[in-house]
Design a protein around this motif. Structure first.
Motif, PDB file in Angstrom:
ATOM      1  N   ASN A   1      35.752  -8.131 -28.331  1.00 62.71           N
ATOM      2  CA  ASN A   1      36.081  -6.716 -28.418  1.00 62.71           C
ATOM      3  C   ASN A   1      34.892  -5.932 -28.960  1.00 62.71           C
ATOM      4  OD1 ASN A   1      38.239  -4.713 -28.176  1.00 62.71           O
ATOM      5  ND2 ASN A   1      38.039  -4.514 -30.409  1.00 62.71           N
ATOM      6  N   LYS A   2      34.238  -6.512 -29.975  1.00 63.33           N
ATOM      7  CA  LYS A   2      33.168  -5.793 -30.675  1.00 63.33           C
ATOM      8  C   LYS A   2      32.291  -6.806 -31.401  1.00 63.33           C
ATOM      9  CE  LYS A   2      31.302  -1.985 -31.930  1.00 63.33           C
ATOM     10  NZ  LYS A   2      30.607  -1.223 -30.908  1.00 63.33           N
ATOM     11  N   LYS A   3      30.994  -6.535 -31.390  1.00 60.45           N
ATOM     12  CA  LYS A   3      30.078  -7.366 -32.164  1.00 60.45           C
ATOM     13  C   LYS A   3      29.398  -6.508 -33.207  1.00 60.45           C
ATOM     14  CE  LYS A   3      27.452  -8.866 -28.841  1.00 60.45           C
ATOM     15  NZ  LYS A   3      26.416  -9.543 -28.050  1.00 60.45           N
ATOM     16  N   ARG A   4      29.217  -7.073 -34.384  1.00 58.89           N
ATOM     17  CA  ARG A   4      28.385  -6.407 -35.395  1.00 58.89           C
ATOM     18  C   ARG A   4      27.317  -7.403 -35.813  1.00 58.89           C
ATOM     19  NH1 ARG A   4      33.452  -4.970 -35.915  1.00 58.89           N
ATOM     20  NH2 ARG A   4      33.941  -6.747 -37.233  1.00 58.89           N
ATOM     21  N   ASP A   5      26.106  -7.136 -35.361  1.00 63.74           N
ATOM     22  CA  ASP A   5      25.023  -8.113 -35.477  1.00 63.74           C
ATOM     23  C   ASP A   5      24.093  -7.730 -36.626  1.00 63.74           C
ATOM     24  OD1 ASP A   5      23.057  -9.945 -35.187  1.00 63.74           O
ATOM     25  OD2 ASP A   5      22.664  -9.545 -33.057  1.00 63.74           O
ATOM     26  N   HIS A   6      24.105  -8.540 -37.671  1.00 65.53           N
ATOM     27  CA  HIS A   6      23.231  -8.274 -38.823  1.00 65.53           C
ATOM     28  C   HIS A   6      21.942  -9.074 -38.756  1.00 65.53           C
ATOM     29  CE1 HIS A   6      26.305  -6.253 -41.563  1.00 65.53           C
ATOM     30  NE2 HIS A   6      26.851  -6.367 -40.381  1.00 65.53           N
ATOM     31  N   GLY A   7      21.648  -9.611 -37.604  1.00 67.76           N
ATOM     32  CA  GLY A   7      20.395 -10.342 -37.436  1.00 67.76           C
ATOM     33  C   GLY A   7      20.512 -11.802 -37.797  1.00 67.76           C
ATOM     34  N   ASN A   8      20.924 -12.051 -39.023  1.00 74.19           N
ATOM     35  CA  ASN A   8      21.100 -13.441 -39.437  1.00 74.19           C
ATOM     36  C   ASN A   8      22.561 -13.765 -39.664  1.00 74.19           C
ATOM     37  OD1 ASN A   8      18.343 -14.146 -39.448  1.00 74.19           O
ATOM     38  ND2 ASN A   8      18.120 -12.899 -41.307  1.00 74.19           N
ATOM     39  N   LEU A   9      23.388 -12.745 -39.414  1.00 71.26           N
ATOM     40  CA  LEU A   9      24.840 -12.880 -39.613  1.00 71.26           C
ATOM     41  C   LEU A   9      25.520 -12.015 -38.559  1.00 71.26           C
ATOM     42  CD1 LEU A   9      27.218 -13.765 -41.570  1.00 71.26           C
ATOM     43  CD2 LEU A   9      26.920 -11.514 -42.616  1.00 71.26           C
ATOM     44  N   LEU A  10      26.486 -12.607 -37.855  1.00 72.33           N
ATOM     45  CA  LEU A  10      27.107 -11.893 -36.736  1.00 72.33           C
ATOM     46  C   LEU A  10      28.620 -11.926 -36.864  1.00 72.33           C
ATOM     47  CD1 LEU A  10      27.020 -10.672 -33.801  1.00 72.33           C
ATOM     48  CD2 LEU A  10      27.042 -13.040 -32.992  1.00 72.33           C
ATOM     49  N   PHE A  11      29.216 -10.740 -36.773  1.00 76.87           N
ATOM     50  CA  PHE A  11      30.679 -10.647 -36.737  1.00 76.87           C
ATOM     51  C   PHE A  11      31.123 -10.425 -35.295  1.00 76.87           C
ATOM     52  CE2 PHE A  11      29.426  -9.102 -40.906  1.00 76.87           C
ATOM     53  CZ  PHE A  11      30.253  -9.852 -41.743  1.00 76.87           C
ATOM     54  N   ILE A  12      32.142 -11.150 -34.889  1.00 79.79           N
ATOM     55  CA  ILE A  12      32.716 -10.953 -33.558  1.00 79.79           C
ATOM     56  C   ILE A  12      34.205 -10.662 -33.716  1.00 79.79           C
ATOM     57  CG2 ILE A  12      33.392 -12.135 -31.430  1.00 79.79           C
ATOM     58  CD1 ILE A  12      30.767 -13.584 -31.469  1.00 79.79           C
ATOM     59  N   ASP A  13      34.653  -9.535 -33.196  1.00 82.57           N
ATOM     60  CA  ASP A  13      36.094  -9.262 -33.133  1.00 82.57           C
ATOM     61  C   ASP A  13      36.614  -9.862 -31.840  1.00 82.57           C
ATOM     62  OD1 ASP A  13      36.060  -7.908 -35.510  1.00 82.57           O
ATOM     63  OD2 ASP A  13      35.918  -5.914 -34.592  1.00 82.57           O
ATOM     64  N   LEU A  14      37.407 -10.905 -31.971  1.00 85.75           N
ATOM     65  CA  LEU A  14      37.964 -11.564 -30.795  1.00 85.75           C
ATOM     66  C   LEU A  14      39.354 -10.991 -30.530  1.00 85.75           C
ATOM     67  CD1 LEU A  14      36.982 -13.852 -28.900  1.00 85.75           C
ATOM     68  CD2 LEU A  14      38.531 -15.373 -30.141  1.00 85.75           C
ATOM     69  N   ARG A  15      39.587 -10.566 -29.271  1.00 83.49           N
ATOM     70  CA  ARG A  15      40.826  -9.857 -28.946  1.00 83.49           C
ATOM     71  C   ARG A  15      41.605 -10.587 -27.858  1.00 83.49           C
ATOM     72  NH1 ARG A  15      38.974  -5.988 -25.844  1.00 83.49           N
ATOM     73  NH2 ARG A  15      39.846  -6.998 -24.032  1.00 83.49           N
ATOM     74  N   ASP A  16      42.918 -10.680 -28.036  1.00 87.90           N
ATOM     75  CA  ASP A  16      43.775 -11.050 -26.913  1.00 87.90           C
ATOM     76  C   ASP A  16      44.949 -10.082 -26.902  1.00 87.90           C
ATOM     77  OD1 ASP A  16      45.546 -11.880 -28.861  1.00 87.90           O
ATOM     78  OD2 ASP A  16      45.318 -14.023 -28.463  1.00 87.90           O
ATOM     79  N   ASN A  17      45.957 -10.387 -26.071  1.00 86.39           N
ATOM     80  CA  ASN A  17      47.112  -9.504 -25.933  1.00 86.39           C
ATOM     81  C   ASN A  17      47.766  -9.194 -27.276  1.00 86.39           C
ATOM     82  OD1 ASN A  17      49.351  -8.220 -24.324  1.00 86.39           O
ATOM     83  ND2 ASN A  17      50.507  -9.857 -25.300  1.00 86.39           N
ATOM     84  N   TYR A  18      47.635 -10.139 -28.225  1.00 85.62           N
ATOM     85  CA  TYR A  18      48.442 -10.044 -29.444  1.00 85.62           C
ATOM     86  C   TYR A  18      47.734  -9.332 -30.582  1.00 85.62           C
ATOM     87  CZ  TYR A  18      50.707 -13.506 -26.592  1.00 85.62           C
ATOM     88  OH  TYR A  18      51.295 -14.128 -25.526  1.00 85.62           O
ATOM     89  N   GLY A  19      46.404  -9.382 -30.599  1.00 88.11           N
ATOM     90  CA  GLY A  19      45.714  -8.735 -31.702  1.00 88.11           C
ATOM     91  C   GLY A  19      44.248  -9.110 -31.766  1.00 88.11           C
ATOM     92  N   ILE A  20      43.699  -8.939 -32.972  1.00 84.31           N
ATOM     93  CA  ILE A  20      42.264  -9.142 -33.159  1.00 84.31           C
ATOM     94  C   ILE A  20      42.026 -10.050 -34.360  1.00 84.31           C
ATOM     95  CG2 ILE A  20      40.182  -7.963 -33.993  1.00 84.31           C
ATOM     96  CD1 ILE A  20      40.865  -5.669 -32.131  1.00 84.31           C
ATOM     97  N   THR A  21      41.098 -10.982 -34.200  1.00 87.03           N
ATOM     98  CA  THR A  21      40.690 -11.825 -35.313  1.00 87.03           C
ATOM     99  C   THR A  21      39.180 -11.734 -35.463  1.00 87.03           C
ATOM    100  OG1 THR A  21      42.494 -13.374 -34.886  1.00 87.03           O
ATOM    101  CG2 THR A  21      40.679 -14.179 -36.248  1.00 87.03           C
ATOM    102  N   GLN A  22      38.737 -11.490 -36.705  1.00 87.10           N
ATOM    103  CA  GLN A  22      37.284 -11.447 -36.931  1.00 87.10           C
ATOM    104  C   GLN A  22      36.748 -12.863 -37.050  1.00 87.10           C
ATOM    105  OE1 GLN A  22      34.980  -8.504 -39.296  1.00 87.10           O
ATOM    106  NE2 GLN A  22      34.837 -10.136 -40.815  1.00 87.10           N
TER     107      GLN A  22
END
Length: 595
Positions: free
Chosen positions: A29-50
Motif C-alpha cells: 500500500n505504502k513504503k516509507r524508506d529511511h535508507g537503512n530502514l524500510l516500512f511497508i504497509d501491507l494491505r489486503d481486503n481486511y486491513g493493513i499491517t506494517q
RNA sequence: GGGGGUGUAGCUCAGUUGGUUAGAGCGAUCGCCUGUCACGCGAUAGGUCGAGGGUUCGAGUCCCUUCACUCCCGCCA
C-alpha cells in the motif's frame, strides 16, 4: 485458515501474536524508506499491517526497489511496537512484522492512478482501470456494504415468507415503457429477444401460478440515457410480489424492510418511522414533483387567485393568468435581512434554467403592511393580507413567485424549492425522510399529440368500484399505484395489479390498443389472467439507490462494481464492440453502416 | 436531440491583461537518511497545453469547428 500464502490476513495480528512466526500476503500500500530502514504497509481486503526490514537483512536492497501495488508474500516475526510508535489509526497498529523473507507474487507496472490517496480522479481513468480503483478504501467499502445489504435483504425476505425465483433474461419486447435491449435469435432469423426492463409480467405469472409471495434481486435492462442516480443499461431491483393483498399489506412489508435495512446500515436518523402518504396530486402542488425531498421544509402554494384582483397591478402575471397560466410561490421564513444578491442570484439561476425567472418581495410593516422588493409595489395592503392568509406568511418573510403553465410551473417551482433550500442551508443531511406517493392517475395526456397514455404501469388496478369507474373521463381515474421516495430519490415503484382480463382490455383500449394488439403483445399475461388469477400486487425497490443512500454517495457508480460510462460504454472491457462478419451472418444481420 | 461544466507532465492542479525557456505537489528514476505511518532531504527525467483551423509580430490564454468525460433537460410505463 493457513496455507502457503498466509497464516493470517492483514487485519488480524494483535499484541497476543507477538513473537509468533507469520506469513502474510497482500499489496504494497505504502513504503516509507529511511535508507537503512524500510516500512511497508501491507494491505489486503481486511486491513493493513506494517512490516519492517533493515539493511542487516540480505533482502533489503531488493525489497526497497519494489513498486507500490506489487503483490508480495512476507515471512516474518510479529514484534511489539514501542509506546511512542503505536498507530491507533489501524487495527494492527500495536504490532508490526519484522520481515525475514519475501517473495513477489504479482508484479506491478507504473500506476495510471494512485491507489493510496483520497483524491478524486477523472471518471474515464477510474473506469478503465476499475480493478485499481476498486482497491481504494472508500469504494472498496461501498462495494462490501452493497454485498452486506443484499444479503441482509435476502434474509429478511426469507424470514417474511417470500420465496426467491429466477426469471428469464431473454424474453420478448414489449411496446410500453423504456427502449429495449434487443438480442437477435440465431435459430429464429429476423426475430429478437429483449432483455427484461423488469420481471413485471413474470412476477405476475408467478402469482397466477400460485406461489403467493415472490422476491428476486433482479437485473433490469433499459436502453435509456444515464443520470447520476441512473446507470445506463442495467440496474438491480428488489422485485417482490404478493397474492391476496391490498395496498396497505404491501406498504407494511416494505416499510418494515426498509426501516430495518436503513437502521442496520446507517447511523442517520429516520425522520418518519411511519412513512407519510402523499397523493400524487398534492405532491405535484406542494413540491412540484412526485419525488419530493421531505428534508426540505419549503412548501409551494398556489396563489393564482390573487392575480384576478383589481388591487393587484402586476400586469405581466395578470395577463398570463388570463390566458391560462397559474402562479405558485415559495415562502422563506424571516429572510428580510438577506442581501439583495441572495434574491437576485436565485432569479438569475431561474433564468439559467430556461424560465422567465422568479419574481420576489419581502413582507414589511414599517408604517403599514407593504411588499419590499422589485415587484412588491404591485400589491395592495389587502392583497398582501390575503397572500399571508393563503401561505402562512408573516412580516419579515419573503416570497418567490413563478407564473407559467402547469407542467413548466411544476418543474421550476420544484427546482427552485431545492435551490432556495440549499442556499439557505435548510436541508439536514443527517436524516432519511421517507414517504409514499399514492393515488397516481391511471392515464395522462401527451402534450405533443394529445394522445391518452398510461401514466405509469398499464397493469395497475384502477381505483373505485368497477361498476362506478367513469371510463369517459379517463384522466380522472386513479390507480392503486405507489412510489417510495427517500430524500428526493425515487426508491421504488409498485402497484396493485389488474387481474381482470376484461378490465385490462378496456383500459388498453382507452390508451389506443385494440384487443388483438393486447392479445399479441401481452399474450402470456392476458391468457394467464383468464385461468383463475388471484388479486395481487407488489413493488420493486431499487437496490443501487438504496445502497447509494446508505453509503451517502451522490453517484450510483460509486456503489456499482463495474459501471458503464454515460455513453453506455464499458471502458475496461471495451463494450459494446464490433463483431465478426461470421457472427453477423449466423444471425442473419446485415449492417447498414459499414466502414 | 438540447444546454452547462471540465480538458495543461503518469495522477491532482496553478498558469495574471495575449509577451522571454509552461510551473507546483504526488508518482517515477538516481543519491543521502535506522522509527516512520501523507517520513524527510537533494538531483534527474517527464508536455502535440484534448484535436483541427483562424486572428496576431507573438496564442496554454482570444475567435471558430470538433472530440472526450461529466452534470442537467428531453427520455426512463
Amino acid at each position: 485458515m493457513s496455507n502457503k500464502y498466509r497464516t493470517h490476513n492483514c487485519n488480524e495480528l494483535r499484541k497476543e501474536h507477538v513473537d509468533s512466526d507469520v506469513v502474510l500476503s497482500g499489496w504494497i500500500n505504502k513504503k516509507r524508506d529511511h535508507g537503512n530502514l524500510l516500512f511497508i504497509d501491507l494491505r489486503d481486503n481486511y486491513g493493513i499491517t506494517q512490516c519492517i526490514i533493515d539493511k542487516e537483512n540480505l533482502n533489503f536492497k531488493e525489497i526497497e526497489k519494489i513498486q507500490l501495488e506489487t503483490v508480495i508474500r512476507i515471512e516474518g516475526k510479529v514484534v511489539n511496537r514501542s509506546n511512542d510508535t503505536i498507530n491507533n489509526e489501524i487495527k494492527t497498529g500495536e504490532v508490526e512484522v519484522g520481515i525475514k523473507n519475501f517473495k513477489v507474487l504479482g508484479t506491478c507496472k507504473e500506476l495510471p492512478l494512485p491507489v493510496f490517496s483520497d483524491q478524486e480522479y477523472a471518471e474515464d481513468i477510474r473506469l478503465k482501470y476499475r480493478f485499481l480503483d476498486l482497491r481504494r478504501k472508500k469504494i472498496h467499502e461501498n462495494i462490501i456494504l452493497r454485498s452486506k445489504v443484499i444479503t441482509f435483504i435476502r434474509n429478511e425476505m426469507n424470514n417474511l415468507g417470500f420465496l426467491e425465483f429466477q426469471t428469464p433474461i431473454l424474453t420478448s419486447s414489449s411496446p410500453e415503457g423504456a427502449r429495449d435491449f434487443l438480442v437477435p435469435s440465431r435459430l429464429n432469423p429476423g426475430k429478437f429477444y429483449a432483455l427484461p426492463q423488469a420481471p413485471q409480467q413474470f412476477k405476475q405469472l408467478i402469482m397466477v401460478s400460485g406461489f403467493d409471495k415472490y422476491f428476486q434481486i433482479a437485473p433490469c435492462f433499459r436502453d435509456e440515457d444515464a443520470r447520476s442516480d441512473r446507470s445506463p443499461g442495467e440496474f438491480y431491483q428488489l422485485d417482490l410480489e404478493m397474492s391476496f393483498v391490498e395496498q396497505e399489506d404491501v406498504f407494511n412489508v416494505v416499510e418494515k424492510l426498509l426501516l430495518n435495512t436503513f437502521k442496520k446500515f446507517s447511523n442517520k436518523k429516520i425522520l418518519f418511522e411511519k412513512f407519510p402518504k402523499i397523493t400524487y396530486k398534492d405532491a405535484m402542488l406542494k413540491y412540484g414533483s412526485d419525488k419530493p425531498d421531505l428534508r426540505n421544509p419549503l412548501i409551494i402554494n398556489d396563489i393564482t387567485g390573487i392575480f384576478l384582483r383589481d388591487d393587484v397591478k402586476f400586469e405581466i402575471f395578470k395577463k398570463l393568468v388570463k390566458s391560462g397560466s397559474m402562479v405558485r410561490c415559495i415562502l422563506t421564513k424571516n429572510t428580510k435581512d438577506k442581501p439583495r444578491s441572495f434574491f437576485d442570484n436565485i432569479d438569475k439561476w431561474a433564468k439559467e434554467q430556461g424560465t422567465s425567472g422568479l419574481a420576489y418581495f419581502t413582507f414589511e410593516n414599517e408604517k403599514e403592511l407593504s411588499g419590499k422588493g422589485p415587484v412588491g409595489k404591485f400589491f395592495s395592503k389587502e392583497s398582501l393580507e390575503e397572500i399571508m392568509k393563503l401561505t402562512g406568511a408573516e412580516v419579515g418573510d419573503s416570497i418567490f413567485l413563478a407564473c407559467s403553465k402547469q407542467k413548466e410551473l411544476e418543474k421550476i417551482t420544484s427546482l427552485a424549492r431545492d435551490k432556495i433550500a440549499q442556499d439557505l442551508n435548510l436541508i439536514n443531511n443527517d436524516v432519511f425522510a421517507f414517504c409514499w406517493i399514492v393515488d397516481y392517475p391511471m392515464f395522462e395526456i401527451d402534450d405533443t399529440n394529445n394522445k391518452i397514455e398510461f401514466s405509469h404501469n398499464p397493469f395497475s388496478m384502477p381505483q373505485g368500484n368497477l361498476e362506478n369507474i367513469n371510463f369517459d373521463k379517463p384522466l380522472d381515474i386513479l390507480a392503486y399505484q405507489y412510489d417510495i421516495v427517500c430524500n428526493g430519490v425515487e426508491l421504488s415503484s409498485g402497484a396493485i395489479r389488474n387481474h381482470i382480463p376484461n378490465l385490462m382490455y378496456k383500459l388498453f383500449s382507452i390508451a389506443g390498443y385494440k384487443k388483438e394488439v393486447v392479445d399479441e403483445k401481452f399474450s402470456g399475461m392476458i391468457n394467464a389472467l383468464s385461468y383463475g388469477a388471484p388479486p395481487h400486487g407488489g413493488i420493486a425497490p431499487g437496490i443501487d439507490r438504496i445502497v447509494m443512500l446508505l453509503a451517502d454517495e451522490k453517484n450510483i457508480r460509486e456503489v456499482t462494481m463495474f459501471p458503464m460510462n454515460q455513453n453506455a460504454q464499458d471502458l475496461m472491457m471495451n463494450a459494446p464492440s464490433e463483431v465478426s462478419e461470421k457472427q453477423l451472418k449466423e444471425l442473419d444481420i446485415y449492417l447498414k453502416t459499414k466502414k
